[in-house]
Design a protein around this motif. Sequence first.
Motif, PDB file in Angstrom:
ATOM      1  N   UNK A 179      42.490  23.084  26.216  1.00 12.30           N
ATOM      2  CA  UNK A 179      43.180  24.220  25.594  1.00 12.30           C
ATOM      3  C   UNK A 179      42.135  25.219  25.073  1.00 12.30           C
ATOM      4  N   UNK A 180      42.351  26.488  25.377  1.00 13.08           N
ATOM      5  CA  UNK A 180      41.388  27.491  24.900  1.00 13.08           C
ATOM      6  C   UNK A 180      42.017  28.251  23.748  1.00 13.08           C
ATOM      7  N   UNK A 181      41.867  27.737  22.537  1.00 17.91           N
ATOM      8  CA  UNK A 181      42.476  28.357  21.350  1.00 17.91           C
ATOM      9  C   UNK A 181      41.961  29.779  21.150  1.00 17.91           C
ATOM     10  N   UNK A 182      42.854  30.665  20.772  1.00 20.86           N
ATOM     11  CA  UNK A 182      42.428  32.004  20.406  1.00 20.86           C
ATOM     12  C   UNK A 182      42.270  32.952  21.593  1.00 20.86           C
ATOM     13  N   UNK A 183      42.318  32.425  22.804  1.00 17.28           N
ATOM     14  CA  UNK A 183      42.245  33.297  23.980  1.00 17.28           C
ATOM     15  C   UNK A 183      43.678  33.677  24.317  1.00 17.28           C
ATOM     16  N   UNK A 184      43.955  34.971  24.462  1.00  8.41           N
ATOM     17  CA  UNK A 184      45.348  35.390  24.674  1.00  8.41           C
ATOM     18  C   UNK A 184      45.960  34.740  25.916  1.00  8.41           C
ATOM     19  N   UNK A 185      45.206  34.776  27.007  1.00 11.64           N
ATOM     20  CA  UNK A 185      45.748  34.294  28.284  1.00 11.64           C
ATOM     21  C   UNK A 185      44.683  33.486  29.021  1.00 11.64           C
ATOM     22  N   UNK A 186      45.058  32.305  29.511  1.00 14.88           N
ATOM     23  CA  UNK A 186      44.189  31.539  30.415  1.00 14.88           C
ATOM     24  C   UNK A 186      45.026  31.148  31.626  1.00 14.88           C
TER      25      UNK A 186
ATOM     26  N   UNK B 131      42.040  42.545  34.277  1.00 16.29           N
ATOM     27  CA  UNK B 131      42.099  43.042  35.660  1.00 16.29           C
ATOM     28  C   UNK B 131      41.791  41.921  36.655  1.00 16.29           C
ATOM     29  N   UNK B 132      40.787  41.117  36.353  1.00 19.29           N
ATOM     30  CA  UNK B 132      40.384  40.038  37.276  1.00 19.29           C
ATOM     31  C   UNK B 132      41.490  38.987  37.389  1.00 19.29           C
ATOM     32  N   UNK B 133      42.135  38.717  36.239  1.00 20.96           N
ATOM     33  CA  UNK B 133      43.232  37.727  36.269  1.00 20.96           C
ATOM     34  C   UNK B 133      44.369  38.252  37.137  1.00 20.96           C
ATOM     35  N   UNK B 134      44.686  39.543  36.989  1.00 15.30           N
ATOM     36  CA  UNK B 134      45.770  40.123  37.786  1.00 15.30           C
ATOM     37  C   UNK B 134      45.432  40.039  39.270  1.00 15.30           C
ATOM     38  N   UNK B 135      44.165  40.276  39.586  1.00 11.57           N
ATOM     39  CA  UNK B 135      43.746  40.174  40.999  1.00 11.57           C
ATOM     40  C   UNK B 135      43.908  38.743  41.489  1.00 11.57           C
ATOM     41  N   UNK B 136      43.512  37.792  40.651  1.00 13.24           N
ATOM     42  CA  UNK B 136      43.622  36.381  41.050  1.00 13.24           C
ATOM     43  C   UNK B 136      45.084  35.999  41.299  1.00 13.24           C
ATOM     44  N   UNK B 137      45.992  36.613  40.541  1.00 10.83           N
ATOM     45  CA  UNK B 137      47.433  36.321  40.717  1.00 10.83           C
ATOM     46  C   UNK B 137      48.049  37.214  41.808  1.00 10.83           C
ATOM     47  N   UNK B 138      47.182  37.979  42.484  1.00  8.14           N
ATOM     48  CA  UNK B 138      47.598  38.853  43.600  1.00  8.14           C
ATOM     49  C   UNK B 138      48.626  39.898  43.167  1.00  8.14           C
ATOM     50  N   UNK B 139      48.470  40.399  41.947  1.00 13.05           N
ATOM     51  CA  UNK B 139      49.367  41.458  41.475  1.00 13.05           C
ATOM     52  C   UNK B 139      48.750  42.806  41.852  1.00 13.05           C
ATOM     53  N   UNK B 140      49.512  43.576  42.627  1.00 13.29           N
ATOM     54  CA  UNK B 140      49.032  44.868  43.118  1.00 13.29           C
ATOM     55  C   UNK B 140      50.117  45.918  42.894  1.00 13.29           C
ATOM     56  N   UNK B 141      49.852  47.122  43.369  1.00 11.92           N
ATOM     57  CA  UNK B 141      50.854  48.192  43.241  1.00 11.92           C
ATOM     58  C   UNK B 141      52.094  47.922  44.086  1.00 11.92           C
ATOM     59  N   UNK B 142      51.992  46.951  44.996  1.00 16.24           N
ATOM     60  CA  UNK B 142      53.142  46.603  45.849  1.00 16.24           C
ATOM     61  C   UNK B 142      53.994  45.494  45.227  1.00 16.24           C
ATOM     62  N   UNK B 143      53.562  44.951  44.111  1.00 18.15           N
ATOM     63  CA  UNK B 143      54.239  43.750  43.585  1.00 18.15           C
ATOM     64  C   UNK B 143      55.617  44.059  43.010  1.00 18.15           C
ATOM     65  N   UNK B 144      56.549  43.151  43.318  1.00 20.43           N
ATOM     66  CA  UNK B 144      57.921  43.241  42.785  1.00 20.43           C
ATOM     67  C   UNK B 144      58.149  41.940  42.028  1.00 20.43           C
ATOM     68  N   UNK B 145      58.302  42.076  40.731  1.00 15.91           N
ATOM     69  CA  UNK B 145      58.207  40.871  39.892  1.00 15.91           C
ATOM     70  C   UNK B 145      59.543  40.540  39.231  1.00 15.91           C
ATOM     71  N   UNK B 146      59.950  39.284  39.401  1.00 15.82           N
ATOM     72  CA  UNK B 146      61.173  38.799  38.741  1.00 15.82           C
ATOM     73  C   UNK B 146      60.783  38.029  37.485  1.00 15.82           C
TER      74      UNK B 146
END
Length: 402
Positions: free
Chosen positions: A1-8, A365-380
Amino acid sequence: MKEGVEISYILNTEARKRAPSGSLTEPFSLSVAESVRRFHQSFPQYDPTPLVTFTNRARNLKVANIWIKDESHRFGLNAFKVLGASYAIACVIGGKLGIPEADLSFHIFNSDPIREKLTGTTFVTATDGNHGRAVAWAAQKLGVNAVVYMPQGSSRARFEAIKQYGAQTEIIKGNYDDAVHWAAEQAQKNDWILVQDTAWEGYEEIPTRIIQGYLTLLHEALEQLGGKIPTHVFVQCGVGSLAAAMQASIVELFGPNRPISVVVEPERASCFYESMSINDGNLHKISGDLNTIMAGLACGEPGLLAWKILYSYADVFVTCSDSVAIKGMRILANPLAGDGKVVSGESGAVTTGLLACLVGDARYRKSAEALKITQESKILLISTEGDTDPDMYQKIVSGNAD
Ligand SMILES: Cc1ncc(COP(=O)(O)O)c(C=O)c1O
Protein backbone atom coordinates in the motif's frame (compact mmCIF):
# COMPACT_ATOMS: atom_id res chain seq x y z
CA MET A 1 0.00 0.00 0.00
CA LYS A 2 1.38 3.41 -0.91
CA GLU A 3 -0.06 5.69 1.79
CA GLY A 4 -0.47 9.33 0.89
CA VAL A 5 -0.16 8.81 -2.87
CA GLU A 6 -3.41 9.91 -4.51
CA ILE A 7 -3.43 7.21 -7.18
CA SER A 8 -1.43 4.01 -7.73
CA TYR A 9 -2.05 1.42 -10.41
CA ILE A 10 -0.97 -2.05 -11.48
CA LEU A 11 -1.47 -3.37 -14.99
CA ASN A 12 -2.59 -6.98 -15.23
CA THR A 13 -0.56 -7.73 -18.32
CA GLU A 14 -1.67 -11.37 -18.49
CA ALA A 15 -5.39 -10.58 -18.64
CA ARG A 16 -5.57 -10.22 -22.42
CA LYS A 17 -3.42 -13.29 -23.01
CA ARG A 18 -5.82 -15.62 -21.22
CA ALA A 19 -8.42 -17.45 -23.25
CA PRO A 20 -11.87 -17.05 -21.69
CA SER A 21 -12.60 -19.97 -19.41
CA GLY A 22 -16.28 -20.80 -19.71
CA SER A 23 -16.63 -22.06 -16.17
CA LEU A 24 -15.70 -18.62 -14.76
CA THR A 25 -17.80 -16.44 -17.04
CA GLU A 26 -20.68 -18.62 -18.31
CA PRO A 27 -22.79 -18.12 -15.16
CA PHE A 28 -22.87 -14.44 -16.24
CA SER A 29 -23.84 -14.96 -19.88
CA LEU A 30 -26.34 -12.90 -21.87
CA SER A 31 -29.11 -15.47 -21.36
CA VAL A 32 -28.61 -15.44 -17.57
CA ALA A 33 -28.59 -11.62 -17.62
CA GLU A 34 -31.89 -11.62 -19.53
CA SER A 35 -33.52 -13.95 -17.06
CA VAL A 36 -32.26 -11.90 -14.08
CA ARG A 37 -33.55 -8.71 -15.67
CA ARG A 38 -36.99 -10.25 -16.16
CA PHE A 39 -37.02 -10.93 -12.42
CA HIS A 40 -36.12 -7.32 -11.59
CA GLN A 41 -38.68 -6.01 -14.06
CA SER A 42 -41.41 -7.86 -12.15
CA PHE A 43 -41.01 -5.48 -9.17
CA PRO A 44 -43.43 -2.53 -9.23
CA GLN A 45 -40.44 -0.32 -8.23
CA TYR A 46 -38.39 -1.33 -11.29
CA ASP A 47 -37.22 1.29 -13.74
CA PRO A 48 -33.87 1.42 -15.51
CA THR A 49 -31.63 3.92 -13.72
CA PRO A 50 -30.57 6.96 -15.79
CA LEU A 51 -27.45 6.92 -17.94
CA VAL A 52 -26.20 10.49 -17.75
CA THR A 53 -23.99 11.81 -20.57
CA PHE A 54 -21.22 14.22 -19.58
CA THR A 55 -20.63 15.64 -23.06
CA ASN A 56 -19.22 18.96 -21.94
CA ARG A 57 -17.09 17.52 -19.17
CA ALA A 58 -15.71 15.03 -21.71
CA ARG A 59 -14.81 17.90 -24.05
CA ASN A 60 -13.24 19.74 -21.13
CA LEU A 61 -11.18 16.68 -20.15
CA LYS A 62 -10.29 15.92 -23.77
CA VAL A 63 -11.87 12.48 -24.08
CA ALA A 64 -14.53 11.44 -26.61
CA ASN A 65 -17.35 10.81 -24.12
CA ILE A 66 -18.20 10.04 -20.50
CA TRP A 67 -21.33 8.17 -19.44
CA ILE A 68 -22.41 7.79 -15.83
CA LYS A 69 -24.89 5.15 -14.76
CA ASP A 70 -26.71 6.78 -11.84
CA GLU A 71 -27.62 4.07 -9.32
CA SER A 72 -28.99 6.55 -6.78
CA HIS A 73 -32.35 5.95 -8.48
CA ARG A 74 -32.37 2.15 -8.01
CA PHE A 75 -35.69 1.01 -6.50
CA GLY A 76 -35.74 4.16 -4.34
CA LEU A 77 -32.88 2.70 -2.30
CA ASN A 78 -30.06 5.06 -3.28
CA ALA A 79 -27.64 2.30 -4.38
CA PHE A 80 -27.26 -0.60 -6.84
CA LYS A 81 -27.02 -3.30 -4.18
CA VAL A 82 -30.67 -4.37 -4.20
CA LEU A 83 -30.15 -5.93 -7.62
CA GLY A 84 -28.00 -8.63 -6.04
CA ALA A 85 -29.77 -9.07 -2.71
CA SER A 86 -33.26 -9.36 -4.20
CA TYR A 87 -32.22 -11.90 -6.81
CA ALA A 88 -30.21 -14.02 -4.34
CA ILE A 89 -33.02 -14.10 -1.75
CA ALA A 90 -35.54 -15.01 -4.44
CA CYS A 91 -33.30 -17.82 -5.70
CA VAL A 92 -32.97 -19.27 -2.19
CA ILE A 93 -36.72 -19.11 -1.62
CA GLY A 94 -37.36 -20.46 -5.12
CA GLY A 95 -35.01 -23.35 -4.34
CA LYS A 96 -36.92 -24.14 -1.13
CA LEU A 97 -40.27 -24.07 -2.92
CA GLY A 98 -39.18 -25.75 -6.17
CA ILE A 99 -39.60 -22.67 -8.40
CA PRO A 100 -37.08 -22.64 -11.30
CA GLU A 101 -34.90 -19.52 -11.59
CA ALA A 102 -36.36 -18.53 -14.95
CA ASP A 103 -39.85 -18.41 -13.36
CA LEU A 104 -38.94 -16.24 -10.37
CA SER A 105 -41.01 -13.10 -10.09
CA PHE A 106 -42.12 -10.65 -7.44
CA HIS A 107 -45.77 -11.67 -7.98
CA ILE A 108 -45.08 -15.27 -6.93
CA PHE A 109 -43.72 -14.12 -3.58
CA ASN A 110 -46.51 -11.67 -3.12
CA SER A 111 -49.14 -14.41 -2.76
CA ASP A 112 -50.55 -15.47 0.63
CA PRO A 113 -49.95 -19.24 0.28
CA ILE A 114 -46.27 -18.65 -0.53
CA ARG A 115 -45.87 -16.14 2.29
CA GLU A 116 -47.37 -18.67 4.72
CA LYS A 117 -44.81 -21.28 3.67
CA LEU A 118 -42.03 -18.78 4.39
CA THR A 119 -43.16 -17.91 7.91
CA GLY A 120 -40.17 -17.99 10.27
CA THR A 121 -37.54 -17.84 7.52
CA THR A 122 -34.69 -15.48 8.47
CA PHE A 123 -31.95 -14.09 6.27
CA VAL A 124 -28.83 -12.66 7.89
CA THR A 125 -26.01 -10.52 6.51
CA ALA A 126 -23.16 -8.14 7.32
CA THR A 127 -22.86 -4.77 5.65
CA ASP A 128 -21.31 -1.35 5.69
CA GLY A 129 -24.67 0.01 4.65
CA ASN A 130 -25.96 -0.50 1.15
CA HIS A 131 -26.08 -4.30 0.96
CA GLY A 132 -27.78 -4.53 4.35
CA ARG A 133 -30.37 -1.98 3.38
CA ALA A 134 -31.00 -3.99 0.22
CA VAL A 135 -31.37 -7.27 2.14
CA ALA A 136 -33.73 -5.64 4.66
CA TRP A 137 -35.84 -4.14 1.87
CA ALA A 138 -35.98 -7.33 -0.19
CA ALA A 139 -36.80 -9.45 2.89
CA GLN A 140 -39.65 -7.10 3.78
CA LYS A 141 -41.00 -7.15 0.23
CA LEU A 142 -40.73 -10.95 0.00
CA GLY A 143 -42.26 -11.48 3.46
CA VAL A 144 -39.29 -12.93 5.37
CA ASN A 145 -37.19 -11.76 8.36
CA ALA A 146 -33.79 -10.05 8.15
CA VAL A 147 -30.95 -9.65 10.65
CA VAL A 148 -28.19 -7.20 9.68
CA TYR A 149 -24.79 -6.68 11.36
CA MET A 150 -22.68 -3.57 10.77
CA PRO A 151 -19.04 -2.81 11.65
CA GLN A 152 -17.91 -0.41 14.35
CA GLY A 153 -17.98 3.20 13.17
CA SER A 154 -20.93 2.67 10.80
CA SER A 155 -22.81 5.85 10.07
CA ARG A 156 -26.03 6.46 12.04
CA ALA A 157 -27.84 7.44 8.84
CA ARG A 158 -26.95 4.13 7.19
CA PHE A 159 -27.96 2.19 10.34
CA GLU A 160 -31.38 3.90 10.44
CA ALA A 161 -31.86 3.38 6.71
CA ILE A 162 -31.68 -0.39 7.33
CA LYS A 163 -33.78 -0.46 10.49
CA GLN A 164 -36.67 1.31 8.76
CA TYR A 165 -37.34 -1.87 6.76
CA GLY A 166 -37.97 -3.89 9.89
CA ALA A 167 -34.62 -5.68 10.06
CA GLN A 168 -33.04 -6.51 13.40
CA THR A 169 -29.96 -4.28 13.02
CA GLU A 170 -26.85 -4.28 15.22
CA ILE A 171 -23.43 -2.64 15.19
CA ILE A 172 -20.76 -5.09 16.32
CA LYS A 173 -17.18 -4.60 17.54
CA GLY A 174 -14.66 -4.92 14.71
CA ASN A 175 -14.37 -4.05 11.04
CA TYR A 176 -16.43 -5.12 8.02
CA ASP A 177 -14.65 -8.47 7.70
CA ASP A 178 -15.28 -9.21 11.40
CA ALA A 179 -18.97 -8.45 10.82
CA VAL A 180 -19.04 -10.94 7.93
CA HIS A 181 -17.54 -13.67 10.14
CA TRP A 182 -20.00 -12.83 12.92
CA ALA A 183 -22.97 -13.04 10.54
CA ALA A 184 -21.76 -16.41 9.23
CA GLU A 185 -21.47 -17.73 12.82
CA GLN A 186 -24.93 -16.47 13.75
CA ALA A 187 -26.39 -18.09 10.63
CA GLN A 188 -25.00 -21.46 11.71
CA LYS A 189 -26.00 -21.10 15.33
CA ASN A 190 -29.60 -19.99 14.67
CA ASP A 191 -30.32 -21.87 11.45
CA TRP A 192 -30.65 -18.60 9.52
CA ILE A 193 -29.74 -18.19 5.86
CA LEU A 194 -26.61 -16.13 5.22
CA VAL A 195 -26.97 -13.75 2.24
CA GLN A 196 -23.46 -12.41 1.94
CA ASP A 197 -22.16 -10.58 -1.12
CA THR A 198 -18.75 -12.20 -0.87
CA ALA A 199 -17.66 -15.78 -1.51
CA TRP A 200 -15.21 -18.07 0.23
CA GLU A 201 -14.33 -21.76 -0.02
CA GLY A 202 -17.60 -23.66 0.49
CA TYR A 203 -19.79 -20.51 0.27
CA GLU A 204 -20.23 -19.66 -3.40
CA GLU A 205 -23.84 -20.34 -4.39
CA ILE A 206 -25.44 -17.19 -2.90
CA PRO A 207 -22.58 -14.83 -3.88
CA THR A 208 -22.91 -16.16 -7.45
CA ARG A 209 -26.61 -15.20 -7.41
CA ILE A 210 -25.71 -11.76 -6.07
CA ILE A 211 -23.16 -11.22 -8.84
CA GLN A 212 -25.76 -12.38 -11.38
CA GLY A 213 -28.18 -9.85 -9.92
CA TYR A 214 -25.76 -7.02 -10.72
CA LEU A 215 -25.81 -7.95 -14.44
CA THR A 216 -29.02 -5.95 -14.87
CA LEU A 217 -27.06 -2.73 -14.34
CA LEU A 218 -24.60 -3.34 -17.18
CA HIS A 219 -27.22 -4.67 -19.58
CA GLU A 220 -29.42 -1.63 -19.00
CA ALA A 221 -26.42 0.62 -19.67
CA LEU A 222 -25.54 -1.17 -22.91
CA GLU A 223 -29.13 -0.86 -24.07
CA GLN A 224 -29.15 2.85 -23.18
CA LEU A 225 -25.93 3.29 -25.18
CA GLY A 226 -27.80 2.08 -28.26
CA GLY A 227 -24.93 0.09 -29.75
CA LYS A 228 -22.05 2.41 -28.75
CA ILE A 229 -19.43 0.38 -26.94
CA PRO A 230 -17.27 2.09 -24.30
CA THR A 231 -13.49 1.83 -24.65
CA HIS A 232 -13.14 1.79 -20.85
CA VAL A 233 -15.26 0.69 -17.91
CA PHE A 234 -14.21 1.99 -14.47
CA VAL A 235 -15.73 0.09 -11.55
CA GLN A 236 -15.48 0.39 -7.78
CA CYS A 237 -14.36 -2.61 -5.77
CA GLY A 238 -15.12 -3.61 -2.19
CA VAL A 239 -15.39 -7.41 -1.96
CA GLY A 240 -15.33 -7.34 -5.77
CA SER A 241 -18.77 -8.73 -6.65
CA LEU A 242 -19.87 -5.71 -8.70
CA ALA A 243 -16.56 -5.54 -10.56
CA ALA A 244 -16.72 -9.30 -11.17
CA ALA A 245 -20.22 -8.99 -12.64
CA MET A 246 -19.07 -6.25 -15.03
CA GLN A 247 -15.88 -8.12 -15.92
CA ALA A 248 -17.42 -11.55 -16.51
CA SER A 249 -20.20 -10.01 -18.53
CA ILE A 250 -17.93 -8.00 -20.86
CA VAL A 251 -15.78 -11.09 -21.41
CA GLU A 252 -18.95 -13.04 -22.33
CA LEU A 253 -20.30 -10.27 -24.58
CA PHE A 254 -17.20 -8.90 -26.29
CA GLY A 255 -14.42 -11.50 -25.81
CA PRO A 256 -11.02 -10.09 -26.87
CA ASN A 257 -12.63 -6.85 -28.13
CA ARG A 258 -13.97 -5.94 -24.71
CA PRO A 259 -13.51 -2.51 -23.11
CA ILE A 260 -10.48 -1.95 -20.87
CA SER A 261 -11.57 -2.60 -17.29
CA VAL A 262 -10.26 -0.49 -14.42
CA VAL A 263 -10.94 -1.83 -10.90
CA VAL A 264 -10.84 0.91 -8.25
CA GLU A 265 -10.28 0.58 -4.46
CA PRO A 266 -9.54 2.94 -1.56
CA GLU A 267 -5.81 3.04 -0.71
CA ARG A 268 -6.48 1.82 2.85
CA ALA A 269 -8.70 -1.10 1.81
CA SER A 270 -6.94 -2.24 -1.32
CA CYS A 271 -7.05 -6.03 -0.98
CA PHE A 272 -7.35 -6.71 -4.72
CA TYR A 273 -4.52 -4.31 -5.56
CA GLU A 274 -2.33 -5.90 -2.87
CA SER A 275 -3.19 -9.42 -4.09
CA MET A 276 -2.36 -8.37 -7.63
CA SER A 277 0.94 -6.84 -6.59
CA ILE A 278 1.94 -10.09 -4.82
CA ASN A 279 0.83 -11.79 -8.05
CA ASP A 280 1.05 -15.43 -6.99
CA GLY A 281 -2.48 -16.13 -8.24
CA ASN A 282 -3.90 -16.25 -4.70
CA LEU A 283 -6.02 -13.68 -2.92
CA HIS A 284 -4.45 -11.93 0.06
CA LYS A 285 -6.29 -10.27 2.95
CA ILE A 286 -5.42 -7.00 4.58
CA SER A 287 -6.44 -6.16 8.13
CA GLY A 288 -6.79 -3.13 10.39
CA ASP A 289 -9.52 -0.53 10.58
CA LEU A 290 -9.67 -0.05 6.76
CA ASN A 291 -10.10 3.63 7.41
CA THR A 292 -11.64 5.42 4.42
CA ILE A 293 -14.62 7.65 3.73
CA MET A 294 -15.58 5.15 1.01
CA ALA A 295 -17.56 2.97 3.45
CA GLY A 296 -18.96 0.70 0.73
CA LEU A 297 -15.45 -0.18 -0.41
CA ALA A 298 -13.90 -0.69 3.04
CA CYS A 299 -13.23 -4.43 2.76
CA GLY A 300 -10.00 -6.24 3.54
CA GLU A 301 -10.87 -9.70 2.19
CA PRO A 302 -11.45 -10.19 -1.52
CA GLY A 303 -14.39 -12.39 -2.44
CA LEU A 304 -13.02 -15.68 -3.75
CA LEU A 305 -15.12 -15.84 -6.92
CA ALA A 306 -14.59 -12.15 -7.65
CA TRP A 307 -10.86 -12.58 -7.21
CA LYS A 308 -10.76 -15.49 -9.67
CA ILE A 309 -12.63 -13.46 -12.30
CA LEU A 310 -10.76 -10.19 -11.80
CA TYR A 311 -7.32 -11.80 -11.54
CA SER A 312 -8.05 -13.62 -14.80
CA TYR A 313 -9.49 -10.77 -16.87
CA ALA A 314 -9.39 -7.29 -15.30
CA ASP A 315 -6.88 -5.01 -17.03
CA VAL A 316 -5.94 -2.53 -14.31
CA PHE A 317 -6.13 -2.36 -10.50
CA VAL A 318 -6.08 1.15 -9.03
CA THR A 319 -6.02 2.53 -5.48
CA CYS A 320 -7.23 6.03 -4.67
CA SER A 321 -6.96 8.24 -1.63
CA ASP A 322 -10.11 9.72 -0.12
CA SER A 323 -9.31 13.03 -1.83
CA VAL A 324 -10.10 11.37 -5.18
CA ALA A 325 -13.59 10.41 -4.01
CA ILE A 326 -14.15 13.95 -2.71
CA LYS A 327 -13.09 15.38 -6.06
CA GLY A 328 -15.52 13.05 -7.86
CA MET A 329 -18.44 13.98 -5.58
CA ARG A 330 -17.89 17.66 -6.24
CA ILE A 331 -17.61 17.20 -10.00
CA LEU A 332 -20.83 15.19 -10.15
CA ALA A 333 -22.66 17.67 -7.92
CA ASN A 334 -21.54 20.63 -10.06
CA PRO A 335 -21.94 19.64 -13.71
CA LEU A 336 -20.82 21.90 -16.54
CA ALA A 337 -23.70 23.69 -18.26
CA GLY A 338 -25.59 21.21 -20.44
CA ASP A 339 -24.46 18.08 -18.52
CA GLY A 340 -26.76 16.33 -16.02
CA LYS A 341 -26.24 16.43 -12.24
CA VAL A 342 -25.55 13.19 -10.35
CA VAL A 343 -25.91 12.98 -6.58
CA SER A 344 -23.11 10.58 -5.72
CA GLY A 345 -21.76 9.42 -2.37
CA GLU A 346 -18.16 8.66 -1.43
CA SER A 347 -18.03 5.15 -2.90
CA GLY A 348 -20.12 6.15 -5.88
CA ALA A 349 -17.99 9.06 -7.03
CA VAL A 350 -14.43 7.76 -6.73
CA THR A 351 -14.24 6.60 -10.36
CA THR A 352 -15.26 10.07 -11.59
CA GLY A 353 -12.57 11.60 -9.38
CA LEU A 354 -10.07 9.08 -10.75
CA LEU A 355 -10.88 9.93 -14.35
CA ALA A 356 -10.63 13.65 -13.63
CA CYS A 357 -7.18 13.14 -12.06
CA LEU A 358 -5.94 10.94 -14.89
CA VAL A 359 -6.93 13.27 -17.71
CA GLY A 360 -7.03 16.62 -15.95
CA ASP A 361 -3.85 16.57 -13.89
CA ALA A 362 -0.45 16.65 -15.61
CA ARG A 363 1.06 14.55 -12.78
CA TYR A 364 -0.93 11.57 -14.04
CA ARG A 365 -0.21 11.88 -17.77
CA LYS A 366 1.93 8.72 -17.74
CA SER A 367 -0.72 6.80 -15.80
CA ALA A 368 -3.38 7.86 -18.31
CA GLU A 369 -1.15 6.66 -21.13
CA ALA A 370 -0.61 3.33 -19.38
CA LEU A 371 -4.41 2.95 -19.11
CA LYS A 372 -4.63 3.79 -22.85
CA ILE A 373 -6.82 6.83 -22.24
CA THR A 374 -6.73 9.09 -25.29
CA GLN A 375 -8.89 11.70 -27.00
CA GLU A 376 -10.80 8.79 -28.58
CA SER A 377 -11.74 7.22 -25.25
CA LYS A 378 -15.40 6.67 -24.35
CA ILE A 379 -15.64 5.92 -20.68
CA LEU A 380 -18.44 4.27 -18.73
CA LEU A 381 -18.54 5.12 -15.02
CA ILE A 382 -20.98 3.77 -12.46
CA SER A 383 -22.14 6.05 -9.70
CA THR A 384 -23.00 3.16 -7.41
CA GLU A 385 -24.73 5.17 -4.69
CA GLY A 386 -26.40 8.49 -3.98
CA ASP A 387 -26.09 10.47 -0.74
CA THR A 388 -26.33 7.42 1.52
CA ASP A 389 -24.88 9.52 4.36
CA PRO A 390 -26.67 12.83 3.63
CA ASP A 391 -24.82 14.94 6.25
CA MET A 392 -21.44 13.80 5.02
CA TYR A 393 -22.56 14.38 1.42
CA GLN A 394 -23.58 17.97 2.16
CA LYS A 395 -20.38 18.65 4.06
CA ILE A 396 -18.25 17.39 1.18
CA VAL A 397 -20.04 18.96 -1.75
CA SER A 398 -20.37 22.29 0.01
CA GLY A 399 -16.62 22.28 0.49
CA ASN A 400 -16.52 21.89 4.29
CA ALA A 401 -14.54 18.66 4.29
CA ASP A 402 -11.14 17.90 2.72
C1 LIG B 1 -21.86 2.26 -3.04
C2 LIG B 1 -21.06 1.04 -3.28
N1 LIG B 1 -20.29 0.98 -4.36
C3 LIG B 1 -19.54 -0.10 -4.64
C4 LIG B 1 -19.54 -1.19 -3.79
C5 LIG B 1 -18.63 -2.33 -4.10
O1 LIG B 1 -19.28 -3.52 -4.38
P1 LIG B 1 -18.57 -4.90 -4.04
O2 LIG B 1 -18.48 -5.01 -2.56
O3 LIG B 1 -19.42 -5.91 -4.70
O4 LIG B 1 -17.19 -4.83 -4.63
C6 LIG B 1 -20.34 -1.17 -2.64
C7 LIG B 1 -20.39 -2.31 -1.73
O5 LIG B 1 -21.04 -2.30 -0.71
C8 LIG B 1 -21.12 -0.03 -2.38
O6 LIG B 1 -21.92 0.05 -1.30
